[in-house]
Design a protein around this motif. Structure first.
Motif, PDB file in Angstrom:
ATOM      1  N   LEU A 270       0.822  -1.210   0.000  1.00  0.00           N
ATOM      2  CA  LEU A 270       0.000   0.000   0.000  1.00  0.00           C
ATOM      3  C   LEU A 270       0.855   1.258   0.000  1.00  0.00           C
ATOM      4  O   LEU A 270       0.507   2.259  -0.654  1.00  0.00           O
ATOM      5  N   ASP A 271       1.979   1.227   0.716  1.00  0.00           N
ATOM      6  CA  ASP A 271       2.883   2.378   0.692  1.00  0.00           C
ATOM      7  C   ASP A 271       3.467   2.587  -0.699  1.00  0.00           C
ATOM      8  O   ASP A 271       3.629   3.723  -1.169  1.00  0.00           O
TER       9      ASP A 271
ATOM     10  N   GLY B 262     -14.054  14.041   7.782  1.00  0.00           N
ATOM     11  CA  GLY B 262     -12.898  14.509   8.532  1.00  0.00           C
ATOM     12  C   GLY B 262     -11.821  13.477   8.798  1.00  0.00           C
ATOM     13  O   GLY B 262     -11.064  13.619   9.762  1.00  0.00           O
ATOM     14  N   PHE B 263     -11.688  12.465   7.956  1.00  0.00           N
ATOM     15  CA  PHE B 263     -10.583  11.518   8.159  1.00  0.00           C
ATOM     16  C   PHE B 263      -9.984  11.132   6.817  1.00  0.00           C
ATOM     17  O   PHE B 263     -10.575  11.363   5.752  1.00  0.00           O
ATOM     18  N   THR B 264      -8.792  10.566   6.873  1.00  0.00           N
ATOM     19  CA  THR B 264      -8.063  10.152   5.683  1.00  0.00           C
ATOM     20  C   THR B 264      -7.616   8.701   5.830  1.00  0.00           C
ATOM     21  O   THR B 264      -7.717   8.099   6.903  1.00  0.00           O
ATOM     22  N   ALA B 265      -7.109   8.158   4.747  1.00  0.00           N
ATOM     23  CA  ALA B 265      -6.673   6.762   4.735  1.00  0.00           C
ATOM     24  C   ALA B 265      -5.378   6.595   5.517  1.00  0.00           C
ATOM     25  O   ALA B 265      -4.517   7.471   5.526  1.00  0.00           O
ATOM     26  N   GLU B 266      -5.225   5.438   6.148  1.00  0.00           N
ATOM     27  CA  GLU B 266      -3.991   5.088   6.851  1.00  0.00           C
ATOM     28  C   GLU B 266      -3.893   3.571   6.894  1.00  0.00           C
ATOM     29  O   GLU B 266      -4.672   2.909   7.575  1.00  0.00           O
ATOM     30  N   PRO B 267      -2.930   2.971   6.160  1.00  0.00           N
ATOM     31  CA  PRO B 267      -2.793   1.516   6.197  1.00  0.00           C
ATOM     32  C   PRO B 267      -2.507   1.010   7.605  1.00  0.00           C
ATOM     33  O   PRO B 267      -2.042   1.763   8.474  1.00  0.00           O
ATOM     34  N   ALA B 268      -2.775  -0.268   7.829  1.00  0.00           N
ATOM     35  CA  ALA B 268      -2.462  -0.880   9.122  1.00  0.00           C
ATOM     36  C   ALA B 268      -0.978  -0.691   9.409  1.00  0.00           C
ATOM     37  O   ALA B 268      -0.136  -0.811   8.509  1.00  0.00           O
TER      38      ALA B 268
ATOM     39  N   LEU C 211      -9.987   2.203   3.836  1.00  0.00           N
ATOM     40  CA  LEU C 211      -9.934   3.277   2.846  1.00  0.00           C
ATOM     41  C   LEU C 211      -8.589   3.279   2.118  1.00  0.00           C
ATOM     42  O   LEU C 211      -8.535   3.525   0.907  1.00  0.00           O
ATOM     43  N   ALA C 212      -7.515   2.985   2.830  1.00  0.00           N
ATOM     44  CA  ALA C 212      -6.197   2.916   2.187  1.00  0.00           C
ATOM     45  C   ALA C 212      -6.177   1.842   1.105  1.00  0.00           C
ATOM     46  O   ALA C 212      -5.606   2.034   0.024  1.00  0.00           O
TER      47      ALA C 212
END
Length: 360
Positions: free
Chosen positions: A103-104, A254-260, A335-336
């Motif tokens: 994902l990164d 009010g939030f964004t994606a963030e992988p585990a 979401l990510a």
């Protein structure tokens, strides 16, 4: 560690073994790593030892043992086993680390995710007939091989059809050089770029010409314009648009994606998420194979598989909270993954010369 990373790790082990004189054989240009088939051992498997057995004049099992000790010491590789006549089977450390790395990589590389330099030493020239499917295929193949580092020139046997430019096609020269692009079944007589543009538009026409394998008949009927998931082009573009809509919806909340996170697994990418993440991880290999085989239809099929997996994931793993629910780590991680799928779909469509609208 992605499949591409593992392939490079194995290739590096072969090179080290040759440099250390533990193995006497030519170093291959690339090493193919595949997901283990059902019933197999580990996460990935590789047949490089069998590939090198003849040139090295050694049994494949001996070569596998030489490579196993060198690969097993690499970061991210948990266990290396030898199976059958000399296959290497790899179990990777901490699946969440590998998932996060995929994902990164998509986030960092964007639409160029899956591009590489495996063909950097190749200088290619393709030649095609003055026929619309051949022209569009040559243009897509040009994009694919350039994405893998090759330099390429395309020529046509006669002056180009002026309508080809409206299909995004460019030709570098005219004449008859010695390397024709073969295996492309032409469209029926009388079907021209202008007729296809008038009836289907550029995007649907390109998909209809590129989606079938080169030796198969191109389906150029009204089904290419159907706004439903029975139409693969609509399915792919709908999945992309839906992924982008999720990002817009998250921003409103009010939030964004963030992988585990690395080293942890609070939001495991399992269940319906696993097939989607696996397809995203395999995307660089799919693009390289399509470039090597001059087969843009492979990209189209890869995108269809990603779209199907995306909707399976989307239906069972909501990326947005419902009602008064607050956004959680699970929502950010999902979401990510959805955003990565959208990026892969947009990048693949771009290589085929097809737009990826954010709204349908």
């Amino acid at each position: 560690m992605t499949p591409a990373d593992l392939s490079r790790t194995v290739l590096h082990a072969v090179r080290r073994a040759v440099d250390e004189d533990a193995l006497r054989a030519p170093v291959p240009a690339r090493v193919r790593v595949e997901r283990t088939r059902p019933g197999g051992s580990g996460d990935y498997a590789c047949a490089v030892a069998l590939q090198l057995a003849g040139p090295a004049a050694l049994p494949a099992l001996d070569i596998a043992r030489i490579l196993r000790e060198r690969v097993a010491a690499e970061p991210g590789v948990g266990r290396v086993e030898i199976t059958g006549p000399g296959f290497l089977s790899f179990t990777l450390d901490a699946p969440a680390v590998g998932d996060r790395a995929v994902l990164d990589a998509v986030r960092e590389q964007g639409l160029a995710y899956g591009h590489g330099d495996a063909l950097r030493d190749e200088i290619l020239q393709f030649h095609h007939a003055r026929e619309v499917r051949a022209a569009v295929t040559a243009h897509a193949v040009r994009r694919l091989v350039i994405s893998q580092g090759a330099r390429v020139r395309v020529s046509c046997e006669e002056a180009s059809d002026p309508d080809w430019t409206r299909l995004g096609v460019t030709v570098d020269a005219h004449g008859t050089p010695p390397v024709p692009l073969t295996g492309i079944r032409p469209v029926p007589a009388g079907v021209t770029a202008g007729e296809l543009l008038a009836r289907l538009g550029a995007d649907a026409a390109r998909w209809g010409l590129l989606r079938p394998a080169g030796h198969d008949r191109a389906a150029l009927g009204p089904g290419l314009l159907v706004q439903g998931e029975a139409n693969p082009l609509f399915l792919v573009r709908h999945a992309h648009a839906r992924a982008r809509a999720l990002t817009r919806g998250a921003a409103l909340l009010g939030f964004t994606a963030e992988p585990a996170p690395y080293g942890e697994n609070p939001v495991p990418y399992d269940g319906a998420a696993r097939p989607l993440l696996d397809l995203i991880a395999d995307h660089p290999g799919a693009l390289l194979a399509a470039a090597r085989h001059r087969a843009p239809d492979r990209v189209a099929r890869q995108l269809e598989a990603v779209a199907h997996a995306f909707f399976d994931f989307h239906d069972s793993c909501p990326s947005l909270p419902a009602g008064d629910e607050k956004p959680s780590a699970a929502h950010r991680a999902r979401l990510a993954l959805a955003e990565a799928a959208g990026t892969v779909l947009a990048g693949g469509l771009s290589l085929l010369g097809i737009r990826a609208p954010e709204h349908l």
